[in-house]
Write a protein that holds these residues in place. Structure first.
Motif, PDB file in Angstrom:
ATOM      1  N   LEU A   1      36.297  48.449  36.388  1.00  0.00           N
ATOM      2  CA  LEU A   1      36.080  47.134  35.792  1.00  0.00           C
ATOM      3  C   LEU A   1      35.847  46.034  36.819  1.00  0.00           C
ATOM      4  O   LEU A   1      35.368  44.951  36.473  1.00  0.00           O
ATOM      5  N   GLY A   2      36.182  46.291  38.078  1.00  0.00           N
ATOM      6  CA  GLY A   2      36.010  45.279  39.111  1.00  0.00           C
ATOM      7  C   GLY A   2      36.977  45.531  40.247  1.00  0.00           C
ATOM      8  O   GLY A   2      37.704  46.523  40.261  1.00  0.00           O
TER       9      GLY A   2
ATOM     10  N   SER B   1      35.691  38.956  45.161  1.00  0.00           N
ATOM     11  CA  SER B   1      35.929  39.382  43.784  1.00  0.00           C
ATOM     12  C   SER B   1      34.678  40.051  43.233  1.00  0.00           C
ATOM     13  O   SER B   1      33.584  39.480  43.287  1.00  0.00           O
ATOM     14  N   ILE B   2      34.848  41.266  42.715  1.00  0.00           N
ATOM     15  CA  ILE B   2      33.760  41.992  42.062  1.00  0.00           C
ATOM     16  C   ILE B   2      34.138  42.167  40.594  1.00  0.00           C
ATOM     17  O   ILE B   2      35.235  42.631  40.273  1.00  0.00           O
ATOM     18  N   SER B   3      33.245  41.762  39.706  1.00  0.00           N
ATOM     19  CA  SER B   3      33.517  41.891  38.277  1.00  0.00           C
ATOM     20  C   SER B   3      32.235  42.257  37.547  1.00  0.00           C
ATOM     21  O   SER B   3      31.147  42.289  38.145  1.00  0.00           O
TER      22      SER B   3
ATOM     23  N   TRP C   1      45.400  37.203  44.245  1.00  0.00           N
ATOM     24  CA  TRP C   1      45.319  38.257  43.253  1.00  0.00           C
ATOM     25  C   TRP C   1      45.186  37.711  41.830  1.00  0.00           C
ATOM     26  O   TRP C   1      44.414  38.240  41.025  1.00  0.00           O
ATOM     27  N   SER C   2      45.907  36.677  41.506  1.00  0.00           N
ATOM     28  CA  SER C   2      45.846  36.157  40.130  1.00  0.00           C
ATOM     29  C   SER C   2      44.466  35.587  39.824  1.00  0.00           C
ATOM     30  O   SER C   2      43.953  35.751  38.705  1.00  0.00           O
TER      31      SER C   2
ATOM     32  N   SER D   1      38.584  38.157  32.427  1.00  0.00           N
ATOM     33  CA  SER D   1      38.285  36.947  31.627  1.00  0.00           C
ATOM     34  C   SER D   1      39.554  36.342  31.037  1.00  0.00           C
ATOM     35  O   SER D   1      39.634  36.027  29.851  1.00  0.00           O
ATOM     36  N   VAL D   2      40.544  36.155  31.895  1.00  0.00           N
ATOM     37  CA  VAL D   2      41.823  35.573  31.487  1.00  0.00           C
ATOM     38  C   VAL D   2      41.848  34.096  31.854  1.00  0.00           C
ATOM     39  O   VAL D   2      41.452  33.720  32.965  1.00  0.00           O
ATOM     40  N   GLU D   3      42.310  33.247  30.946  1.00  0.00           N
ATOM     41  CA  GLU D   3      42.521  31.838  31.264  1.00  0.00           C
ATOM     42  C   GLU D   3      43.894  31.703  31.928  1.00  0.00           C
ATOM     43  O   GLU D   3      44.931  31.922  31.315  1.00  0.00           O
ATOM     44  N   LEU D   4      43.875  31.354  33.197  1.00  0.00           N
ATOM     45  CA  LEU D   4      45.109  31.352  33.995  1.00  0.00           C
ATOM     46  C   LEU D   4      45.774  29.978  33.913  1.00  0.00           C
ATOM     47  O   LEU D   4      45.475  29.074  34.690  1.00  0.00           O
ATOM     48  N   THR D   5      46.704  29.814  32.968  1.00  0.00           N
ATOM     49  CA  THR D   5      47.423  28.549  32.805  1.00  0.00           C
ATOM     50  C   THR D   5      48.591  28.469  33.794  1.00  0.00           C
ATOM     51  O   THR D   5      49.004  29.470  34.383  1.00  0.00           O
ATOM     52  N   ASP D   6      49.146  27.277  33.954  1.00  0.00           N
ATOM     53  CA  ASP D   6      50.318  27.107  34.816  1.00  0.00           C
ATOM     54  C   ASP D   6      51.484  27.944  34.308  1.00  0.00           C
ATOM     55  O   ASP D   6      52.236  28.534  35.110  1.00  0.00           O
ATOM     56  N   GLU D   7      51.638  28.018  32.996  1.00  0.00           N
ATOM     57  CA  GLU D   7      52.735  28.791  32.419  1.00  0.00           C
ATOM     58  C   GLU D   7      52.574  30.275  32.737  1.00  0.00           C
ATOM     59  O   GLU D   7      53.546  30.962  33.106  1.00  0.00           O
TER      60      GLU D   7
END
Length: 303
Positions: free
Chosen positions: A63-64, A97-99, A276-277, A285-291
């Motif tokens: 996947l990447g 990053s490879i995706s 990494w995150s 395709s994750v939305e990386l919020t502060d939480e």
């Protein structure tokens, strides 16, 4: 979607991500818990890089990947195999990053973002204006390029950024990156350090509270430090070791002077977390919020 994610490095088996990734995958509800290491030597050939990228591209279950030490080498040898590269990647000449999206192979350079996120956690927002401090980046590879990019764009920009390397070609590449970016003339100095005493002399001229960074790879991919034994860090300096694992000689040198010079010492752990995150968020395709980042950090620190 099922499959696995890759990790391109020199020796991937010792990385903490091996135990952290399954925990993060559970928190993020990723479709895989599998992380595959792709080890390439420091002197990997163009054929090595192209074969690896083709393997990732042609395997529907792959996947990447995150790319560490080989970011610049992989770009130089295999950038033409990608359907799309982001602006950081093409200007900095690196791929971290490879995706994949809809059958297309995408490359990104996440390090400028990663460096900024990590640096902003310990550097006060007015540090350079308030202190008159300078920056010394030891290493002009991908990590050094990314940090110099971030610092040259920072609102509280240092008055001077010195980047050193043992390779003139890497320094020339970095100079070209900043020239094409339109970085203000005179902000950066590019210094060849074929003799360790050059680094010793530069350290002796830095103002108090300057930022000194090991972006050379020494202490992780191979033993050693870019700082010669006995060289003194500036009083009150921020000393940042980009690595979090390895022999870490640079970090040991800083710790020896911690009390006497009043150093603020930062290791590479948070840089690792952000690196990494950011790539995992891109691959899946994750939305990386502060939480979410707080939850990922807590899970990683429970390693």
């Amino acid at each position: 979607m099922t499959g696995h994610m890759g990790f391109v490095g020199v020796s991937t088996s010792g990385s903490s991500i091996r135990t952290i990734f399954p925990r993060w995958a559970e928190i993020l509800d990723l479709p895989t818990r599998t992380l595959i290491g792709h080890d390439l030597p420091l002197d990997a050939t163009a054929a090595d890089y192209r074969a690896l990228v083709e393997t990732i591209r042609d395997d529907p279950d792959h996947l990447g990947a995150l790319v560490t030490t080989h970011k610049m080498g992989l770009f130089e040898a295999a950038s033409d195999l990608f359907d799309e590269l982001d602006s950081f990647s093409t200007l900095c000449g690196e791929i971290s990053s490879i995706s994949k999206r809809d059958g297309r192979l995408l490359g990104h350079a996440k390090d400028p973002i990663t460096a900024g996120l990590a640096a902003s956690e310990f550097l006060p927002p007015d540090h350079f204006a308030a202190s008159g401090a300078s920056v010394l980046i030891l290493g002009a590879g991908g990590a050094g390029t990314a940090l110099s990019w971030y610092l040259s764009e920072r609102a509280d920009r240092p008055g001077s950024i010195i980047v050193t390397d043992t390779s003139q070609s890497r320094l020339d590449h970095l100079r070209d990156v900043h020239s094409r970016r339109g970085t203000p003339e005179g902000l950066l100095r590019y210094v060849l350090t074929s003799d360790p005493d050059v680094t010793r002399s530069i350290l002796a001229t830095l103002p108090a509270a300057s930022l000194v960074v090991n972006a050379s790879g020494l202490g992780k991919d191979r033993p050693g430090s870019p700082v010669p034994d006995g060289a003194a860090f500036p009083t009150g300096a921020y000393v940042w070791e980009f690595n979090y694992r390895g022999s870490l000689e640079f970090l040991a040198q800083a710790r020896e002077q911690h009390a006497s010079a009043g150093l603020i010492i930062v290791d590479g752990w948070r840089y690792f977390i952000h690196g990494w995150s950011q790539v995992i968020a891109e691959v899946f395709s994750v939305e990386l919020t502060d939480e979410l980042l707080d939850r990922l950090t807590a899970a990683a620190e429970a390693r």
